[in-house]
Design an enzyme around this catalytic site. Sequence first.
Site, PDB file in Angstrom:
ATOM      1  N   ASP A   1       0.869  -1.186   0.000  1.00  0.00           N
ATOM      2  CA  ASP A   1       0.000   0.000   0.000  1.00  0.00           C
ATOM      3  C   ASP A   1       0.904   1.234   0.000  1.00  0.00           C
ATOM      4  OD1 ASP A   1      -2.357   1.595   0.170  1.00  0.00           O
ATOM      5  OD2 ASP A   1      -2.182   1.684   2.350  1.00  0.00           O
ATOM      6  N   SER A   2       0.286   2.402  -0.125  1.00  0.00           N
ATOM      7  CA  SER A   2       1.051   3.643  -0.018  1.00  0.00           C
ATOM      8  C   SER A   2       1.540   3.865   1.407  1.00  0.00           C
ATOM      9  CB  SER A   2       0.153   4.817  -0.429  1.00  0.00           C
ATOM     10  OG  SER A   2      -1.008   4.829   0.394  1.00  0.00           O
TER      11      SER A   2
ATOM     12  N   TYR B   1      -1.258   8.425  -2.079  1.00  0.00           N
ATOM     13  CA  TYR B   1      -1.539   8.204  -3.504  1.00  0.00           C
ATOM     14  C   TYR B   1      -2.782   8.968  -3.963  1.00  0.00           C
ATOM     15  CZ  TYR B   1       1.676   4.204  -4.145  1.00  0.00           C
ATOM     16  OH  TYR B   1       2.762   3.393  -4.283  1.00  0.00           O
ATOM     17  N   GLY B   2      -3.710   9.167  -3.017  1.00  0.00           N
ATOM     18  CA  GLY B   2      -5.059   9.626  -3.380  1.00  0.00           C
ATOM     19  C   GLY B   2      -5.128  10.979  -4.050  1.00  0.00           C
TER      20      GLY B   2
ATOM     21  N   CYS C   1      -4.539  -1.582  -2.058  1.00  0.00           N
ATOM     22  CA  CYS C   1      -4.786  -0.145  -2.208  1.00  0.00           C
ATOM     23  C   CYS C   1      -5.741   0.056  -3.371  1.00  0.00           C
ATOM     24  CB  CYS C   1      -3.457   0.563  -2.482  1.00  0.00           C
ATOM     25  SG  CYS C   1      -3.643   2.312  -2.873  1.00  0.00           S
ATOM     26  N   ASN C   2      -6.900   0.622  -3.071  1.00  0.00           N
ATOM     27  CA  ASN C   2      -7.887   0.862  -4.127  1.00  0.00           C
ATOM     28  C   ASN C   2      -7.365   1.865  -5.152  1.00  0.00           C
ATOM     29  OD1 ASN C   2     -10.808  -0.242  -3.051  1.00  0.00           O
ATOM     30  ND2 ASN C   2      -9.467   0.329  -1.375  1.00  0.00           N
ATOM     31  N   THR C   3      -6.699   2.905  -4.659  1.00  0.00           N
ATOM     32  CA  THR C   3      -6.254   3.986  -5.542  1.00  0.00           C
ATOM     33  C   THR C   3      -5.274   3.462  -6.599  1.00  0.00           C
ATOM     34  OG1 THR C   3      -6.419   5.400  -3.591  1.00  0.00           O
ATOM     35  CG2 THR C   3      -5.356   6.343  -5.523  1.00  0.00           C
TER      36      THR C   3
ATOM     37  N   CYS D   1     -11.223   2.579   0.463  1.00  0.00           N
ATOM     38  CA  CYS D   1      -9.817   2.907   0.676  1.00  0.00           C
ATOM     39  C   CYS D   1      -9.391   2.028   1.839  1.00  0.00           C
ATOM     40  CB  CYS D   1      -9.643   4.385   1.031  1.00  0.00           C
ATOM     41  SG  CYS D   1      -7.980   4.776   1.628  1.00  0.00           S
ATOM     42  N   THR D   2      -8.283   1.329   1.688  1.00  0.00           N
ATOM     43  CA  THR D   2      -7.916   0.351   2.720  1.00  0.00           C
ATOM     44  C   THR D   2      -7.535   1.013   4.048  1.00  0.00           C
ATOM     45  OG1 THR D   2      -5.698   0.271   1.726  1.00  0.00           O
ATOM     46  CG2 THR D   2      -7.251  -1.478   1.128  1.00  0.00           C
ATOM     47  N   HIS D   3      -7.296   2.319   4.021  1.00  0.00           N
ATOM     48  CA  HIS D   3      -7.056   3.022   5.290  1.00  0.00           C
ATOM     49  C   HIS D   3      -8.328   3.111   6.146  1.00  0.00           C
ATOM     50  CE1 HIS D   3      -3.261   4.429   3.579  1.00  0.00           C
ATOM     51  NE2 HIS D   3      -2.966   4.979   4.756  1.00  0.00           N
TER      52      HIS D   3
HETATM   53  N1  DGL Z   1      -4.904   2.981   1.061  1.00  0.00           N
HETATM   54  C1  DGL Z   1      -5.081   3.582  -0.222  1.00  0.00           C
HETATM   55  C2  DGL Z   1      -6.366   3.098  -0.889  1.00  0.00           C
HETATM   56  O1  DGL Z   1      -6.860   2.039  -0.615  1.00  0.00           O
HETATM   57  C3  DGL Z   1      -4.953   5.060  -0.415  1.00  0.00           C
HETATM   58  C4  DGL Z   1      -4.292   5.952   0.515  1.00  0.00           C
HETATM   59  C5  DGL Z   1      -3.563   7.075  -0.163  1.00  0.00           C
HETATM   60  O2  DGL Z   1      -4.179   8.058  -0.619  1.00  0.00           O
HETATM   61  O3  DGL Z   1      -2.343   6.947  -0.255  1.00  0.00           O
HETATM   62  O4  DGL Z   1      -6.908   3.784  -1.729  1.00  0.00           O
END
Ligand code: DGL
Length: 294
Positions: free
Chosen positions: A24-25, A56-57, A88-90, A202-204
Site C-alpha cells: 500500500d502507499s 496516492y489519493g 490499495c484501491n487507488t 480505501c484500505t485506510h
Molecule cells: N490505502 C489507499 C487506498 O486504498 C490510499 C491511501 C492514499 O491516498 O495513499 O486507496
Amino acid sequence: MPNETILSSRIVPVPEAGRVLVFDSGMGGLTVAREIMARAPGIAVDYAADTGFFPYGDKSDAALRERLPEIASRLVDAARPDVFVIACNTASTLALDQVRAALSIPVVGTVPAIKPAAAESQSGVIGLLATPGTIRRQYTADLIRDFASHVSVILHGSIELVRLAEAHAAGEPYDANGFAEAQRPLFEAEGGDQLDTIVLACTHFPLVRDQLAAAAPRPVRYIDSGAAIARQTLRVLFRQVDGRAATEMPGGRVFLSGPPADSERLVKVCRRFGFGTAIGLDDTANAENRSAHI
Ligand code: DGL
C-alpha cells in the site's frame, strides 16, 4: 499435514509454504494483511509501504502509472514473494494491469466492495467513500454500471480521512470532527437521507470504522473488501506454491520506499500488526543489506 482454515465457509487446505507481500502507499494495507494472517497463520506475510510517495489519493494518474510498476518490481526483487497483493484501491483501480505486466508472479488487486453493498442495501442508496483518485476512475464507474445500476450511488473522495486514519492508528492527537466531516457529503447529497450502506473503498478507512460509525448522523452499514481480498490471495497462493516445503524465513518484514528513520510512526503501527523488521528499499540495494530493527 497442511493447516486447515475456513475459506469462504468451506474447510480447505492452506499451504504452510508461501510468501505474500502486501503493498500500500502507507498503513492502509495493514487492514488487508491482518485478514490474510488471521486466515492462514502458517504462511509468511511481509508488508510494503510506498512511504516515499504517500499519499496516492491526490497524485495524478500519470504520476501513479509511472510509479507503480517500477516500485512493485523493486519490492518484489527485495522481498521475493510468491504473490504480490496491491492492498490499495487507488493504485489497483488505476494500474493493476501495468503492475501485472511488470511482474512475473501473480498479482491480487483490490476492488471496491460496490457489488456486495449494492446487493445488500435495503433502501437502494449506497455511498462510496474513497480517495479522490478512486472516485474519478473509469474502473469505479464500470463497477457501478456493472453491479450497482439498480441502486443510487453517492460518491465522495476524502484525502483528509487517509491522514486522519494514520494519525488515529498511530495514537496521535487529531480533530475528531474530521470523521463527521469526511462522510457528511454522503448524507447531505440528494437522496442521502435514504443512505443505508457505505463502501469503505480505501484500505485506510477500516482502521477508523468505529470512529466513522460513532460520528455518523444515524446508523449505517460499512462494507470493505479486506476479507474478499484475503480469500482471493489464499486461493492464488495455494495454486502457486502447492506442495512446496515451508519457507525457512518467516514473514514480518516491512519494506519502505523511503528511509525507515523517516517513517517511525508507520513502523510503530506496523509493529502492532506483527511486522517488526523495517527495511528501507535503498538499503536492500547495498551489498550488506542493512536492515533496521526498530
Ligand atoms: N490505502 C489507499 C487506498 O486504498 C490510499 C491511501 C492514499 O491516498 O495513499 O486507496
